[in-house]
Write an enzyme that holds these catalytic residues in place. Structure first.
Site, mmCIF file in Angstrom:
data_model
loop_
_atom_site.group_PDB
_atom_site.id
_atom_site.type_symbol
_atom_site.label_atom_id
_atom_site.label_comp_id
_atom_site.label_asym_id
_atom_site.label_seq_id
_atom_site.Cartn_x
_atom_site.Cartn_y
_atom_site.Cartn_z
ATOM 1 N N ASP A 80 0.835 -1.195 0.000
ATOM 2 C CA ASP A 80 0.000 0.000 0.000
ATOM 3 C C ASP A 80 0.881 1.261 0.000
ATOM 4 O O ASP A 80 2.117 1.147 0.037
ATOM 5 C CB ASP A 80 -0.925 -0.057 1.236
ATOM 6 C CG ASP A 80 -2.250 0.630 0.983
ATOM 7 O OD1 ASP A 80 -2.334 1.486 0.067
ATOM 8 O OD2 ASP A 80 -3.211 0.341 1.722
ATOM 9 N N ASP A 125 -10.378 2.632 -2.994
ATOM 10 C CA ASP A 125 -10.803 1.381 -2.347
ATOM 11 C C ASP A 125 -12.283 1.140 -2.590
ATOM 12 O O ASP A 125 -13.081 2.070 -2.604
ATOM 13 C CB ASP A 125 -10.634 1.492 -0.823
ATOM 14 C CG ASP A 125 -9.187 1.376 -0.396
ATOM 15 O OD1 ASP A 125 -8.301 1.245 -1.259
ATOM 16 O OD2 ASP A 125 -8.956 1.421 0.831
#
Ligand SMILES: *[C@@H]1O[C@H](CO)[C@@H](O)[C@H](O)[C@H]1NC(C)=O
Ligand SMILES: *[C@@H]1O[C@H](CO)[C@@H](O)[C@H](O)[C@H]1NC(C)=O
Ligand SMILES: *[C@@H]1O[C@H](CO)[C@@H](O)[C@H](O)[C@H]1NC(C)=O
Length: 416
Positions: free
Chosen positions: A163, A224
């Site tokens: 990430d 997301d």
């Protein structure tokens, strides 16, 4: 224009062109990865006393790994069991600087869990972050990249999601490739999932696709996913709007990633679940579920395990599909697939209704309108019910279909 002085420049351009054509060569993710990941459903639940079946813990991953096998998901291709954020202690080991899995929730360490996952015939994935911290505030890799790559290899990790929280986006163009090289130099093949372009797109920057292709097996392009139909449609719109820059860069070993499948949770109806599954198949998207596999209702499990839809997703050509057109609020998405007959592709075609007026909406296209112009035509089957054979259609034929509001009809046009 190009005098002798420009020869070095030309050489440089040529080298870049040759180099730009190459892709990450770790032999992995030749088809979009399939598996299960904790984030969307289980987020950062760490209180195992209050939520013993949901907290990020060895137990959660053992339980879902077992269910992947016992509920038949492994048989249709789901393979990777991936721990997302919140698996770490807040501090590295004070002596060795190594990452430490949470001592209460992973009391036996990660090798024991990896062994269990591998004994099930599955593969083990793990999350980290390029920055100083993970998105949930646990230690990130930035100052310990070589050590962490080595630690991942020692934990028998098969898939790394990296990430990009708590990092400067401008450092990512060098940092993500560097971590990829470090993973490679461990000698352990690990699928490398990069979140770098999602952080670039947040800033309105265009992702460096050539570099992504060379260094990552898949990459998250955008936001997301959340547990709602609205979120699914926003992602689909992003992929539709940006398809001309994104689509050419997908292929065996390197995929665009619209994020997890949310089927089996709270947010999608049965028909909306079909819609996510169909478009993820068209997009050649990784099929990474995030749900509680013990709670997935049989009819949703049927969609997740639909072998014909999965076959479209996993098609060996690895060509990402595109939104072909929009008419009367019906979108047509199309993906070239096998079998290729005398040079002509077959196609998976999804008709997606963005309409909200109650009645199923009838619409008609000539195949020519859908750029389906194979001389011998196509035999058409419903991908959600392959026994439903619609017959043979040619370029001039009218293809009629009727789509429910917010629904999808998904067909295979097999070239004859
Ligand atoms: C390591 O150091 C941190 C910060 O100095 C401290 O909070 C933590 O308790 C230490 N951990 C161990 C295992 O000694
Ligand atoms: C980002 O860059 C700024 C300015 O160079 C620096 O102060 C900061 O520490 C960097 N942050 C991270 C997470 O690397
Ligand atoms: C490392 O990279 C080389 C060159 O691209 C490749 O041949 C090899 O398979 C890679 N090894 C691993 C473990 O990823």
């Amino acid at each position: 224009m190009f005098g002798i002085r420009n020869v070095p420049l030309l050489l440089l351009l040529l080298i870049q062109l040759l180099h730009g054509g190459s892709a990450l060569d770790n032999g992995l993710a030749l088809k979009p990865p399939m598996g299960w990941m904790s984030w969307q459903r289980f987020r950062c639940i760490t209180d195992c006393e209050l939520y013993p079946d949901e907290c990020i813990s060895e137990k959660l991953f053992r339980r879902n790994a077992d269910l992947i096998v016992s509920e038949g998901y492994a048989d249709v291709g789901y393979e990777y069991v991936i721990i997302d954020d919140c698996w770490l202690e807040k501090n590295r080991d004070n002596k060795t600087n190594k990452l430490v899995p949470d001592r209460k929730r992973f009391p036996r360490g990660l090798n024991v869990l990896a062994d269990h996952i591998h004994a099930n015939g599955l593969k083990f994935g793990l999350y980290q972050d390029f920055g100083t911290k993970t998105c949930a505030g646990y230690p990130g890799v930035i100052n310990h990249m070589a050590l962490d790559a080595e630690t991942f290899a020692n934990w028998d990790v098969d898939y790394v999601k990296l990430d990009g929280c708590y990092a400067n986006v401008s450092d990512m163009a060098t940092g993500y490739p560097e971590f990829g090289r470090l993973l490679n130099s461990t000698g352990r093949p690990m699928v490398y999932s990069c979140s770098w372009p999602a952080y670039q797109s947040e800033l309105g920057e265009l992702p460096e696709f050539e570099s992504l292709k060379q260094h990552c097996n898949l990459w998250r392009n955008w936001d997301d996913i959340d547990d709602s139909f609205e979120s699914v449609m926003q992602i689909i719109d992003y992929f539709g709007k940006n398809q001309d820059s994104m689509q050419p860069h997908a292929g065996p070993g390197h995929w665009n990633d619209p994020d997890m499948l949310i089927l089996g949770n709270y947010g999608l109806s049965y028909d909306q679940s079909k819609l996510q599954m169909a478009i993820w198949a068209v997009l050649a998207a990784p099929l990474i579920m995030s749900n509680d596999l013990a709670q997935v209702r049989p009819e949703i499990k049927g969609i997740l395990q639909n072998r014909d839809v999965i076959a479209v997703n996993q098609d060996s050509l690895g060509i990402q599909g595109k939104r072909l057109l929009m008419k009367q609020n019906i979108e047509v998405w199309r993906r070239p697939i096998t079998p290729k007959v005398k040079g002509e592709y077959s196609y998976a075609v999804a008709f997606v209704s963005r309409r909200t007026d109650g009645a199923p909406y009838p619409i008609s296209f000539t195949l020519k309108e859908l750029s389906l112009i194979n001389d011998n035509g196509y035999v058409v089957q419903d991908l959600f019910d392959m026994n439903n054979k619609l017959g043979v259609f040619r370029a001039e034929s009218q293809f009629k279909t009727r789509i429910i509001p917010n629904g999808v009809n998904f067909y295979k046009f097999t070239a004859l």
